[in-house]
Motif scaffolding. Sequence first.
Motif, PDB file in Angstrom:
ATOM      1  N   SER A  66       0.826  -1.211   0.000  1.00  0.00           N
ATOM      2  CA  SER A  66       0.000   0.000   0.000  1.00  0.00           C
ATOM      3  C   SER A  66       0.859   1.260   0.000  1.00  0.00           C
ATOM      4  O   SER A  66       0.461   2.298  -0.545  1.00  0.00           O
ATOM      5  N   LYS A  69       2.893   0.943  -3.809  1.00  0.00           N
ATOM      6  CA  LYS A  69       2.035   0.838  -5.002  1.00  0.00           C
ATOM      7  C   LYS A  69       2.890   0.697  -6.276  1.00  0.00           C
ATOM      8  O   LYS A  69       2.826   1.531  -7.184  1.00  0.00           O
ATOM      9  N   ASP A  71       4.555  -0.370  -9.876  1.00  0.00           N
ATOM     10  CA  ASP A  71       4.042  -0.718 -11.197  1.00  0.00           C
ATOM     11  C   ASP A  71       4.239  -2.202 -11.476  1.00  0.00           C
ATOM     12  O   ASP A  71       3.396  -2.846 -12.104  1.00  0.00           O
ATOM     13  N   VAL A 107      -2.005  -6.993  -3.134  1.00  0.00           N
ATOM     14  CA  VAL A 107      -2.112  -6.350  -4.442  1.00  0.00           C
ATOM     15  C   VAL A 107      -3.578  -6.141  -4.813  1.00  0.00           C
ATOM     16  O   VAL A 107      -3.969  -5.075  -5.297  1.00  0.00           O
ATOM     17  N   TYR A 110      -4.869  -3.260  -2.389  1.00  0.00           N
ATOM     18  CA  TYR A 110      -4.212  -1.962  -2.255  1.00  0.00           C
ATOM     19  C   TYR A 110      -3.496  -1.466  -3.520  1.00  0.00           C
ATOM     20  O   TYR A 110      -3.103  -0.306  -3.565  1.00  0.00           O
ATOM     21  N   SER A 111      -3.311  -2.330  -4.504  1.00  0.00           N
ATOM     22  CA  SER A 111      -2.553  -1.888  -5.679  1.00  0.00           C
ATOM     23  C   SER A 111      -2.962  -2.709  -6.896  1.00  0.00           C
ATOM     24  O   SER A 111      -2.143  -3.387  -7.517  1.00  0.00           O
ATOM     25  N   SER A 113      -3.461  -2.102  -9.882  1.00  0.00           N
ATOM     26  CA  SER A 113      -2.819  -1.840 -11.170  1.00  0.00           C
ATOM     27  C   SER A 113      -1.433  -2.470 -11.283  1.00  0.00           C
ATOM     28  O   SER A 113      -0.829  -2.459 -12.362  1.00  0.00           O
ATOM     29  N   SER A 114      -0.898  -3.001 -10.176  1.00  0.00           N
ATOM     30  CA  SER A 114       0.428  -3.611 -10.217  1.00  0.00           C
ATOM     31  C   SER A 114       0.417  -4.863 -11.088  1.00  0.00           C
ATOM     32  O   SER A 114      -0.516  -5.665 -11.042  1.00  0.00           O
TER      33      SER A 114
END
Length: 225
Positions: A66, A69, A71, A107, A110-111, A113-114
């Motif tokens: 988090s 974040k 890529d 992921v 919290y993320s 788009s990773s």
Amino acid sequence: MRALVTGGHGFVGRHLAAHLLSCGDDVALTYYPGDPGYGNAVEIPRAVQSLALDITNSEMVNEVVSLLKPDAIYHLAGISFVPHGEKDTNQIFAVNLFGTTNLLDAVLNYSRSSRVLFVSSAEVYGSPRPGGLPFTENSELRPISAYGVTKAAADLSAFRCWFREQMHIVRVRPFPHIGPGQSDSFALSGFAKQIAAIKLGQQSPVIQVGSLDPKRDYSDVSDIV
């Protein structure tokens, strides 16, 4: 690109970090608390950020994901020495399987788009049925070691997240690889260490080996990276 490499202080992680930096990425590595991996022959590039992370601790994993974040996430954290898994099955499941699900959950929450690269292992193929060689990506998973079972289960967990949650996940199943900085617990690096000791007069000219019956194709770590 912001890249996170779990288990980044390990054998492959150090080589990967250098490669990612050469590509212009902003790189963060994680290592197991209390074991930063000092003493490895391959130095960690100074330009990377290093973070302590127990992959089995979901709160720690959530915090790192988090906060950063990233890529791209390269998931290398895990126990890779096969005999270790036979001695402590609970630990290898906790790290290799549930550590992976902790990361995937983080992921997802919290993320999203990773993009995640999950590094599985050819050990998931295990013992093929008659006529089952050569292995392909479509070969049946028949792991015969605790390590192989944990990697297969984590591999399928990654597939589930891709299929059901449409997460950006790629799974790879490398065969054995060698190179500078590998632990001498593994066969070829162990042989190399003994040869060096013999040349330096530190060991009698006899190389201690395990079973020489298995046949393996080896890749260089730079090619794997």
